[in-house]
Design an enzyme around this catalytic site. Structure first.
Site, short mmCIF file in Angstrom:
data_model
loop_
_atom_site.label_atom_id
_atom_site.label_comp_id
_atom_site.label_asym_id
_atom_site.label_seq_id
_atom_site.Cartn_x
_atom_site.Cartn_y
_atom_site.Cartn_z
N ASN A 219 0.91 -1.15 0.00
CA ASN A 219 0.00 0.00 0.00
C ASN A 219 0.95 1.20 0.00
O ASN A 219 1.36 1.69 1.04
CB ASN A 219 -0.91 -0.01 1.23
CG ASN A 219 -1.91 -1.15 1.14
OD1 ASN A 219 -2.38 -1.49 0.05
ND2 ASN A 219 -2.24 -1.74 2.27
N LYS A 296 1.26 -3.35 -6.10
CA LYS A 296 -0.12 -3.76 -5.78
C LYS A 296 -1.00 -2.77 -6.54
O LYS A 296 -1.00 -1.58 -6.24
CB LYS A 296 -0.35 -3.66 -4.28
CG LYS A 296 -1.80 -3.86 -3.84
CD LYS A 296 -1.90 -3.85 -2.30
CE LYS A 296 -3.33 -3.98 -1.81
NZ LYS A 296 -3.41 -4.05 -0.33
N GLU A 300 -7.83 -3.34 -3.24
CA GLU A 300 -8.08 -2.68 -1.95
C GLU A 300 -7.80 -1.18 -2.02
O GLU A 300 -7.15 -0.60 -1.16
CB GLU A 300 -7.24 -3.33 -0.85
CG GLU A 300 -7.59 -4.80 -0.64
CD GLU A 300 -6.88 -5.45 0.55
OE1 GLU A 300 -5.76 -5.04 0.87
OE2 GLU A 300 -7.46 -6.39 1.12
N ARG A 333 1.59 -7.99 -8.27
CA ARG A 333 0.83 -8.89 -7.39
C ARG A 333 -0.51 -9.31 -8.01
O ARG A 333 -1.19 -8.50 -8.65
CB ARG A 333 0.58 -8.24 -6.04
CG ARG A 333 1.86 -8.00 -5.29
CD ARG A 333 1.60 -7.28 -3.99
NE ARG A 333 1.29 -8.15 -2.89
CZ ARG A 333 0.32 -7.93 -2.02
NH1 ARG A 333 -0.49 -6.90 -2.16
NH2 ARG A 333 0.14 -8.73 -0.99
N ASP A 374 -6.60 -14.99 1.40
CA ASP A 374 -5.68 -14.01 1.98
C ASP A 374 -4.96 -14.54 3.21
O ASP A 374 -5.32 -14.17 4.33
CB ASP A 374 -6.48 -12.74 2.35
CG ASP A 374 -5.57 -11.63 2.85
OD1 ASP A 374 -4.34 -11.74 2.67
OD2 ASP A 374 -6.09 -10.66 3.43
N GLU A 402 -0.48 -12.24 10.66
CA GLU A 402 -1.69 -11.42 10.66
C GLU A 402 -2.92 -12.21 11.10
O GLU A 402 -3.71 -11.73 11.92
CB GLU A 402 -1.91 -10.86 9.24
CG GLU A 402 -3.21 -10.11 9.11
CD GLU A 402 -3.43 -9.55 7.69
OE1 GLU A 402 -2.55 -9.71 6.83
OE2 GLU A 402 -4.49 -8.95 7.47
N TRP A 552 -15.73 -8.36 3.00
CA TRP A 552 -14.89 -8.15 4.18
C TRP A 552 -15.58 -8.67 5.44
O TRP A 552 -15.05 -8.52 6.53
CB TRP A 552 -14.53 -6.65 4.32
CG TRP A 552 -13.43 -6.24 3.38
CD1 TRP A 552 -12.67 -7.06 2.61
CD2 TRP A 552 -12.97 -4.90 3.10
NE1 TRP A 552 -11.76 -6.33 1.86
CE2 TRP A 552 -11.93 -4.99 2.15
CE3 TRP A 552 -13.33 -3.63 3.55
CZ2 TRP A 552 -11.25 -3.88 1.64
CZ3 TRP A 552 -12.65 -2.52 3.05
CH2 TRP A 552 -11.62 -2.64 2.11
#
Ligand code: GCV
Length: 713
Positions: A219, A296, A300, A333, A374, A402, A552
């Protein structure tokens, strides 16, 4: 007087310390070089490390000499003496200085090495200094493991070309999904201040064969491409070069607008192409061995070529063309999905990328996460593996935990990496494993690589949880050789990190090797996935079903109702199973042949349906959650037994974390089972400890300051 008092206090403190055992803070990782106390073993190693001859003479050779001195002084209490080749017991020299048969040198490539022993002399040789450095680290690993050196004959060369850490680190030093403090990159004080950590980071990576690093978050922030930041990047690249580590950056697709003053970032616009070409030129003038860009795009909320009606190949190729004159690579990606797209999220990357196979330029690699959603606790392998024979695919594993206990839980990830790598895609019939896709042998890829999302931060032990160091280690070893097995890697890591005492090695090994399956059991058994709390992903929240994006919400993934639970991805559901090759597709498609570990990933089944064990699905779910808790309790008991063998600080630290892990496992079981019971309406099986609280309690828990959340700027 003051001095006498101080030294008396000191002596008392030392005495107390001695009673309590000595302490280590974990900073030295697997490069502890603990003193060798066994006298015959020590004599054996003294024979080889007392005198050495190193022919190479470049910055990497300086690193080799320093590492040897550090290791030998710490393990053996000597500084090796540099002497002539004939007198040396250890010779480190590139092949042109020695008489090595061509059938051996041909196998070494630019990073491989050959270690041999002959009449009391050990020789490490390679075609390059980096190969010598890797060989030296191998020798030191064997020494830390207590292995004899007298009859070595080892030929090693990496099976992948790019073995790279991805740091999801921001310029403000926050780290997305980082659980070990702040980013280790001290951007503010760079380039003037070179933290010792950068050097130790490079040593640790080189010791396991990692040869590249992406410094910044996917990001991305375009600022890192400005001259001020490039100076800082250059300083890091200069530190890493002697260790064979090349630096990469994330490229924000809209950078030409944000820092270049252009009106567009359209990859087909000539001014955009020129802007990136100039940017590449600028970077390479400062960092001649710059690796390239990780991107990326259109995922998102990140900008990408689709903002301009172009596709991923248009975007990747434009950047690749800018890098090609300098030898750089684009890692693009495949982690893409959109809530505007009605199809199953698990299918979207395949749908977007498979039609582009063969359209990417030769210095583009597509970086694919191990599974199609993910980094879940367990996923089936990504269906893109095997499906793009004309485009080099590289693996993206997550090392930072994560979705796997963050920094409070002991979860050794190598068994998960291994399960994925050894999965058979059947792309070209039997034995078309994911590993064979990644190492390039299945499709004859010219570019190969493996990326790991780093778990490294400013915590004194680097990784937050002391045992999470093993995941960094395991990633590096598997990137070097995707065929290695999790047990061997654990064995190496434990010996270097905690010593060779049999009880220690056996106990920790068992504990580590069971830990992933245990975590899956108390988090997301039987193929469940994405049940984690929104945004922070810490702990369970399967009840969430009302976010702005359906994909999500945990509900999207488990779809539990009175009738049953699971995501129907069969031919009568989303048909995600059809993205796999036969016979994998049909195996997954039929609930009778689908491995139970993936059952609810691919099937929506009634609570009362029968499992292979004879239990109903509801009973099996309860069994798994309860068993996960029981296994954590077993880990606690195993670890307790090691108290006499492990230094106080590390033992205590892992003990406290295992206590937290037990509480978190109970929390997972209780929160998930109470929620699922509200759907199934069935009583808890007797063997399951009843939840400690009611469902409302679990639903009320909030974690606004949980670590690793993406900053809002
Ligand atoms: C860097 C998941 C994580 C995000 C991460 C993203 C990605 O969605 O939660 O933090 O963003 O994966 O891999 O790009």
């Amino acid at each position: 007087m003051t001095f006498i008092l101080r030294s008396t206090i000191l002596n008392v403190l030392i005495l107390i310390g001695a009673l309590d055992g000595y302490s280590e803070n974990g900073y030295d990782l697997w490069l502890r070089y603990a003193p060798i106390t066994d006298s015959s073993l020590k004599d054996h190693y003294l024979d080889y490390f007392t005198s050495f001859h190193c022919i190479a003479d470049d910055p990497t050779a300086v690193v080799i000499r320093k590492e040897l001195a550090l290791a030998a002084s710490s393990m053996l209490g000597i500084i090796p003496n540099e002497t002539s080749r004939s007198k040396a017991s250890l010779v480190i020299a590139t092949v042109e200085n020695l008489d090595i048969p061509a059938n051996i040198t041909n196998q070494l490539g630019t990073e491989g090495y050959y270690i041999s022993a002959n009449r009391g002399q050990v020789t490490v040789t390679a075609n390059t200094s980096i190969g010598l450095l890797y060989g030296t680290y191998h020798l030191l690993r064997l020494t830390q493991m207590g292995e004899p050196l007298g009859s070595l004959s080892i030929i090693e060369a990496p099976k992948t070309k790019i073995r790279i850490l991805n740091h999801w680190d921001n310029l403000d030093r926050s780290s997305e999904r980082g659980y070990a403090g702040f980013s280790i990159w001290d951007w503010h004080r760079l380039p003037g201040y070179i933290d010792q950590r950068y050097i130790d980071y490079a040593r640790a990576n080189a010791s396991i064969g990692i040869n590249a690093t992406v410094l910044t978050n996917v990001n991305a922030n375009a600022q890192v491409l400005t001259p001020m930041y490039l100076e800082k990047v250059k300083a890091l690249a200069d530190v890493f070069r002697p260790y064979g580590i090349r630096v990469y950056l994330t490229a924000r697709f809209s950078a030409p607008i944000e820092i270049g003053g252009l009106k567009t970032a359209d990859p087909l616009a000539p001014e955009v192409q020129t802007w990136w070409q100039k940017k590449a030129e600028e970077i390479y003038s400062m960092i001649p061995d710059f690796g390239g860009f990780l991107v990326k795009a259109n995922s998102e909320g990140q900008p990408g070529p689709q903002n301009y009606g172009r596709n991923h190949a248009d975007g990747a190729n434009m950047l690749a063309d800018a890098l090609r004159p300098f030898g750089g690579t684009v890692m693009w990606r495949a982690f893409v999905y959109s809530d505007e797209e009605p199809d199953d999220r698990a299918k979207q990357a395949y749908n977007e990328f498979k039609p582009l196979d063969g359209q990417f330029h030769e210095n583009v690699m597509i970086q694919v996460k191990n599974g199609p959603i993910d980094f879940q606790p367990r996923e089936p392998f990504h269906p893109l593996f095997g499906a793009m024979p004309n485009t080099p695919l590289m693996m993206e594993f997550q090392i930072t935990q994560e979705y796997l206990g963050q920094a409070t839980q002991l979860v050794y990830l190598a068994p998960m990496y291994e399960e994925c790598l050894q999965s058979d895609t059947y792309a070209k019939g039997e034995s078309s494993t994911v590993a064979s896709v990644i190492d390039g042998t299945l499709h004859d890829y010219q570019l190969t690589g493996m990326a790991g999302v780093a778990n490294i931060g400013t915590d004194i032990n680097w990784t937050g949880h002391p045992m999470a160091q093993s995941n960094w280690y395991a990633f590096g070893r598997l990137a070097w050789n995707p065929q290695l097995d999790a047990q061997q890697i654990a064995d190496e890591w434990i010996r270097a990190t905690f010593g060779n005492e049999r009880k220690v090695v056996e106990t920790i090994s068992e504990l580590m090797l069971n830990s992933w399956e245990t975590a899956v059991s108390y988090m997301t058994p039987l193929g469940l996935h994405h049940l984690m709390g929104t945004s922070h992903h810490y702990g369970p929240a399967p009840w969430v079903d009302n976010l702005s994006r359906a994909d999500w919400t945990p509900y999207y993934y488990h779809k539990s109702n009175q009738g049953g639970i699971g995501f129907d991805r069969t031919s009568t559901g989303s048909n995600a199973t059809s993205q796999y090759f036969p016979p994998v597709a049909s195996t997954f498609n039929d609930p009778d042949s689908c491995p139970e570990k993936f059952l609810l990933w691919f099937h929506h089944l009634p609570w009362t349906c029968k499992m292979k064990s004879g239990k109903t699905l509801w009973e099996a779910l309860a069994y798994h959650y309860q068993n996960g808790v029981a296994e954590v309790r077993r880990m606690q008991a195993q670890w307790k037994q090691l108290k006499p063998y492990i230094d106080h600080e590390r033992h205590q630290s892992v003990s406290m974390l295992l206590d937290i892990q037990e509480q978190e496992a109970i929390w997972w079981k209780d929160a998930c089972m109470s929620y699922f019971q509200s759907k199934s309406g069935l009583p808890y099986p007797e063997a399951m400890e009843a939840p400690q609280h009611d469902l409302e309690y679990y639903q009320s828990l909030k974690f606004p300051f949980a670590p690793g959340i993406r900053p809002k700027w």
